[in-house]
Motif scaffolding. Structure first.
Motif, PDB file in Angstrom:
ATOM      1  N   LEU A   1      36.341  99.448  -8.090  1.00 16.34           N
ATOM      2  CA  LEU A   1      36.876 100.809  -8.184  1.00 16.34           C
ATOM      3  C   LEU A   1      35.748 101.833  -8.232  1.00 16.34           C
ATOM      4  O   LEU A   1      35.815 102.874  -7.571  1.00 16.34           O
ATOM      5  N   MET A   2      34.689 101.527  -8.970  1.00 17.23           N
ATOM      6  CA  MET A   2      33.557 102.457  -9.037  1.00 17.23           C
ATOM      7  C   MET A   2      32.900 102.620  -7.668  1.00 17.23           C
ATOM      8  O   MET A   2      32.492 103.721  -7.305  1.00 17.23           O
TER       9      MET A   2
ATOM     10  N   ASN B   1      33.000 114.313 -24.691  1.00 21.75           N
ATOM     11  CA  ASN B   1      34.014 115.044 -25.433  1.00 21.75           C
ATOM     12  C   ASN B   1      35.223 115.448 -24.578  1.00 21.75           C
ATOM     13  O   ASN B   1      36.122 116.111 -25.064  1.00 21.75           O
ATOM     14  N   GLU B   2      35.213 115.029 -23.302  1.00 19.35           N
ATOM     15  CA  GLU B   2      36.316 115.403 -22.416  1.00 19.35           C
ATOM     16  C   GLU B   2      37.597 114.712 -22.870  1.00 19.35           C
ATOM     17  O   GLU B   2      37.628 113.507 -23.119  1.00 19.35           O
ATOM     18  N   LEU B   3      38.642 115.486 -22.981  1.00 20.04           N
ATOM     19  CA  LEU B   3      39.952 114.958 -23.339  1.00 20.04           C
ATOM     20  C   LEU B   3      40.637 114.462 -22.077  1.00 20.04           C
ATOM     21  O   LEU B   3      40.857 115.233 -21.145  1.00 20.04           O
ATOM     22  N   ILE B   4      40.959 113.191 -22.048  1.00 19.71           N
ATOM     23  CA  ILE B   4      41.510 112.595 -20.836  1.00 19.71           C
ATOM     24  C   ILE B   4      42.985 112.353 -21.000  1.00 19.71           C
ATOM     25  O   ILE B   4      43.512 112.057 -21.961  1.00 19.71           O
TER      26      ILE B   4
ATOM     27  N   ARG C   1      42.513  93.804 -15.585  1.00 23.30           N
ATOM     28  CA  ARG C   1      43.944  94.126 -15.671  1.00 23.30           C
ATOM     29  C   ARG C   1      44.323  94.493 -17.107  1.00 23.30           C
ATOM     30  O   ARG C   1      45.008  95.483 -17.361  1.00 23.30           O
ATOM     31  N   ARG C   2      43.816  93.731 -18.071  1.00 23.45           N
ATOM     32  CA  ARG C   2      44.125  94.024 -19.478  1.00 23.45           C
ATOM     33  C   ARG C   2      43.453  95.319 -19.939  1.00 23.45           C
ATOM     34  O   ARG C   2      44.013  96.068 -20.737  1.00 23.45           O
ATOM     35  N   GLN C   3      42.258  95.598 -19.422  1.00 25.08           N
ATOM     36  CA  GLN C   3      41.597  96.868 -19.748  1.00 25.08           C
ATOM     37  C   GLN C   3      42.408  98.052 -19.229  1.00 25.08           C
ATOM     38  O   GLN C   3      42.567  99.057 -19.929  1.00 25.08           O
ATOM     39  N   LEU C   4      42.903  97.931 -18.018  1.00 19.41           N
ATOM     40  CA  LEU C   4      43.713  99.018 -17.442  1.00 19.41           C
ATOM     41  C   LEU C   4      44.962  99.280 -18.275  1.00 19.41           C
ATOM     42  O   LEU C   4      45.400 100.421 -18.424  1.00 19.41           O
TER      43      LEU C   4
ATOM     44  N   ILE D   1      42.685 108.286 -14.533  1.00 20.75           N
ATOM     45  CA  ILE D   1      41.802 107.119 -14.386  1.00 20.75           C
ATOM     46  C   ILE D   1      40.486 107.531 -13.744  1.00 20.75           C
ATOM     47  O   ILE D   1      39.412 107.070 -14.157  1.00 20.75           O
ATOM     48  N   TYR D   2      40.544 108.422 -12.764  1.00 17.15           N
ATOM     49  CA  TYR D   2      39.318 108.906 -12.120  1.00 17.15           C
ATOM     50  C   TYR D   2      38.395 109.568 -13.158  1.00 17.15           C
ATOM     51  O   TYR D   2      37.206 109.271 -13.221  1.00 17.15           O
ATOM     52  N   ARG D   3      38.967 110.445 -13.964  1.00 19.83           N
ATOM     53  CA  ARG D   3      38.147 111.123 -14.980  1.00 19.83           C
ATOM     54  C   ARG D   3      37.631 110.147 -16.029  1.00 19.83           C
ATOM     55  O   ARG D   3      36.507 110.252 -16.494  1.00 19.83           O
ATOM     56  N   LEU D   4      38.455 109.165 -16.396  1.00 19.75           N
ATOM     57  CA  LEU D   4      38.036 108.157 -17.361  1.00 19.75           C
ATOM     58  C   LEU D   4      36.838 107.367 -16.851  1.00 19.75           C
ATOM     59  O   LEU D   4      35.899 107.090 -17.586  1.00 19.75           O
ATOM     60  N   MET D   5      36.862 107.058 -15.568  1.00 20.66           N
ATOM     61  CA  MET D   5      35.801 106.230 -14.985  1.00 20.66           C
ATOM     62  C   MET D   5      34.548 107.020 -14.607  1.00 20.66           C
ATOM     63  O   MET D   5      33.469 106.446 -14.549  1.00 20.66           O
ATOM     64  N   THR D   6      34.684 108.313 -14.345  1.00 24.84           N
ATOM     65  CA  THR D   6      33.547 109.059 -13.798  1.00 24.84           C
ATOM     66  C   THR D   6      33.012 110.163 -14.694  1.00 24.84           C
ATOM     67  O   THR D   6      31.950 110.706 -14.409  1.00 24.84           O
ATOM     68  N   SER D   7      33.720 110.509 -15.757  1.00 24.48           N
ATOM     69  CA  SER D   7      33.292 111.638 -16.580  1.00 24.48           C
ATOM     70  C   SER D   7      31.964 111.340 -17.281  1.00 24.48           C
ATOM     71  O   SER D   7      31.725 110.230 -17.751  1.00 24.48           O
ATOM     72  N   THR D   8      31.114 112.349 -17.319  1.00 27.18           N
ATOM     73  CA  THR D   8      29.857 112.222 -18.053  1.00 27.18           C
ATOM     74  C   THR D   8      29.908 113.005 -19.356  1.00 27.18           C
ATOM     75  O   THR D   8      28.951 112.990 -20.116  1.00 27.18           O
TER      76      THR D   8
END
Length: 151
Positions: free
Chosen positions: A103-104, A148-151, A76-79, A138-145
């Motif tokens: 979530l993953m 350098n992707e700007l979220i 919760r604090r991480q979110l 949040i999806y991109r934050l959790m799944t991006s590989t």
């Protein structure tokens, strides 16, 4: 001559890493030296900012007793470190997905399309507003590989 003076100042800066400042009067010189002296005297008292110091410090929930409850509170604090995620939104997300792993697992579920996964969290956060953009973030934050992707 003035051109030679500027050449010499440029040479000092480029070759010797010595920065020179020209002043036009004694008062300007005194003011400049005072400023440099003040900056140097305060330098030992400044701490370098780290990424951790830029993160909001959130207090843990004191009622957590079991390891699972502690994991939920940590999640919760991480979110809440994500911009636009309030404590209320994070709490609602944790009710649906109690850990990052939960979530993953939802994101890795092959029965959902990518578009469904991107919008999966929108209804969990608030009944009154559509949070599709935040859900996608949040999806991109959790799944991006891509690091350098700007979220």
């Amino acid at each position: 001559n003035e051109e030679e003076l500027h050449d010499a100042i440029a040479w000092l800066l480029m070759e010797q890493n010595v920065e020179c400042t020209l002043t036009s009067s004694t008062d300007d010189t005194v003011e400049y030296i005072l400023g440099v002296t003040k900056a140097l005297s305060q330098l030992p008292y400044y701490e370098d900012a780290t990424e951790l110091q830029c993160v909001r410090k959130l207090k843990p929930d004191v009622d957590t007793t079991t390891p699972f409850e502690k994991a939920k509170d940590c999640w919760r604090r991480q979110l809440q470190q994500i911009p636009q995620i309030s404590d209320a939104k994070a709490t609602k997300l944790v009710e649906k997905y109690p850990t990052a792993r939960a979530l993953m697992e939802a994101y890795e579920d092959p029965s959902y399309s990518v578009e469904e996964k991107r919008a999966m969290l929108a209804p969990c956060m608030d009944d009154r507003r559509n949070h599709a953009k935040l859900s996608d973030c949040i999806y991109r934050l959790m799944t991006s590989t891509d690091p350098n992707e700007l979220i």
